[in-house]
Design an enzyme around this catalytic site. Structure first.
Site, PDB file in Angstrom:
ATOM      1  N   ARG A  78      -6.008   5.136   6.477  1.00 34.07           N
ATOM      2  CA  ARG A  78      -4.508   5.101   7.137  1.00 34.07           C
ATOM      3  C   ARG A  78      -4.038   3.834   7.860  1.00 34.07           C
ATOM      4  O   ARG A  78      -4.763   2.795   7.400  1.00 34.07           O
ATOM      5  CB  ARG A  78      -5.308   5.567   8.136  1.00 34.07           C
ATOM      6  CG  ARG A  78      -4.522   5.746   9.567  1.00 34.07           C
ATOM      7  CD  ARG A  78      -4.940   7.084  10.878  1.00 34.07           C
ATOM      8  NE  ARG A  78      -4.859   7.664  10.246  1.00 34.07           N
ATOM      9  CZ  ARG A  78      -6.238   8.782  11.047  1.00 34.07           C
ATOM     10  NH1 ARG A  78      -6.680   7.903  12.374  1.00 34.07           N
ATOM     11  NH2 ARG A  78      -6.475  10.002  10.605  1.00 34.07           N
ATOM     12  N   GLU A 140      -5.675  11.022   0.228  1.00 35.75           N
ATOM     13  CA  GLU A 140      -4.239  11.323   1.378  1.00 35.75           C
ATOM     14  C   GLU A 140      -3.719   9.223   2.087  1.00 35.75           C
ATOM     15  O   GLU A 140      -4.817   9.225   2.925  1.00 35.75           O
ATOM     16  CB  GLU A 140      -4.868  11.823   2.183  1.00 35.75           C
ATOM     17  CG  GLU A 140      -3.198  12.159   3.263  1.00 35.75           C
ATOM     18  CD  GLU A 140      -3.996  13.497   4.300  1.00 35.75           C
ATOM     19  OE1 GLU A 140      -3.247  14.618   4.137  1.00 35.75           O
ATOM     20  OE2 GLU A 140      -4.420  12.857   5.223  1.00 35.75           O
TER      21      GLU A 140
END
Ligand code: GTP
Ligand code: MG
Length: 204
Positions: A78, A140
Site C-alpha cells: 500500500r 497487488e
C-alpha cells in the site's frame, strides 16, 4: 495443507513484500535527498494470512492448486500519498520500472466503488530469487491518499465488526463521509503547490 508447505508457498511472497517496501521507501529517500517533493508519503506491506487465503479461495471457488495464479493479493503493498495528483505520478513510476511488469490496473479514484471506496490498484508481476531459482509472483499495489486511507481503514474496521454486513444507516454515513473525503482531497490539492515551492527552496 501442512503448515510447512504453506511456509514454502508464502516464503517468496514475504520476500517480495520486504523487497518492494524497501524499494518504495528508498524512492522517498531519493526524493528527499535531492530536496524534491516525494509523491510517496508512506509504504506498508503485508502477506495475506493463511486463514484469509483459505476463506477467499473458498468464497471464489478457487482450488488449492490455483491459489497462486488466481489470488492476486497474497502479497500486498500500500502506497500512501499526500495529494490526489501524486497517485498518477506513482502509477507512472511503477509503469516505468524494469523490475516489475503491470498485469492490470483498476482506477477506483475516477470510478468510486458503491461502498465509497477509492484507491488506484495495480497488479504487477515481480520476480524474487529463492533457493530453487527465480520465481515470478503477483503483487497487488494499492495507491491512495492519506484521506482515502483514513476512510478505508475505518470502513474496513466496520466491515470486520459487522461481518461484512454493515447496517444501512451506517453505510449511508460512510457514503457521506466518502463524499467529504473527495472535497477534503480537492481542498488539500489547492495548497499542494505551496508545499512543492517550499520543498524546492531547499534545492541549491
Ligand atoms: P477482492 O475479492 O476483494 O480481491 O475483489 P476484486 O478482486 O474485485 O479486487 P478489488 O480491486 O475490488 O479489491 C481488492 C482489495 O481492495 C480488497 O482486498 C481490499 O483491500 C480493497 N477494497 C476493495 N473494495 C473495498 C471497500 O469497499 N472497502 C475497503 N475498505 N477496501 C476495499
Ligand atoms: Mg482482488
Amino acid at each position: 495443507m501442512e503448515i510447512q508447505l504453506w511456509r514454502e508457498i508464502l516464503n517468496p511472497y514475504e520476500l517480495a513484500v520486504k523487497e518492494l517496501t524497501v524499494k518504495f521507501e528508498h524512492l522517498i529517500h531519493e526524493h528527499r535527498d535531492r530536496g524534491l517533493y516525494s509523491p510517496i508519503e508512506q509504504v506498508v506491506g503485508r502477506v495475506k494470512a493463511i486463514s484469509s487465503i483459505l476463506e477467499k479461495a473458498q468464497k471464489k471457488k478457487i482450488g488449492i492448486d490455483e491459489i497462486e495464479e488466481k489470488l492476486e493479493d497474497i502479497a500486498g503493498i500500500r502506497i500512501i500519498c499526500q495529494f490526489v495528483e501524486d497517485i498518477q505520478k506513482v502509477v507512472e513510476i511503477i509503469r516505468g520500472r524494469t523490475d516489475m511488469s503491470v498485469k492490470s490496473e483498476k482506477d477506483y479514484i475516477t470510478n468510486m466503488k458503491d461502498s465509497g471506496y477509492r484507491s488506484y490498484h495495480m497488479i504487477v508481476y515481480y520476480e524474487v530469487q529463492t533457493l530453487s531459482g527465480g520465481k515470478r509472483i503477483q503483487v497487488e499495489i494499492q495507491i491512495r491518499t492519506l484521506a482515502m486511507n483514513f476512510w478505508s481503514t475505518i470502513e474496513h474496521s466496520l466491515q470486520y465488526k459487522y461481518k461484512r454486513n454493515i447496517p444501512e444507516h451506517i453505510r449511508q454515513k460512510l457514503s457521506k463521509a466518502a463524499d467529504a473525503i473527495i472535497v477534503l482531497d480537492n481542498e488539500m490539492s489547492t495548497v499542494r503547490s505551496e508545499i512543492m515551492d517550499a520543498q524546492n527552496s531547499f534545492q541549491i
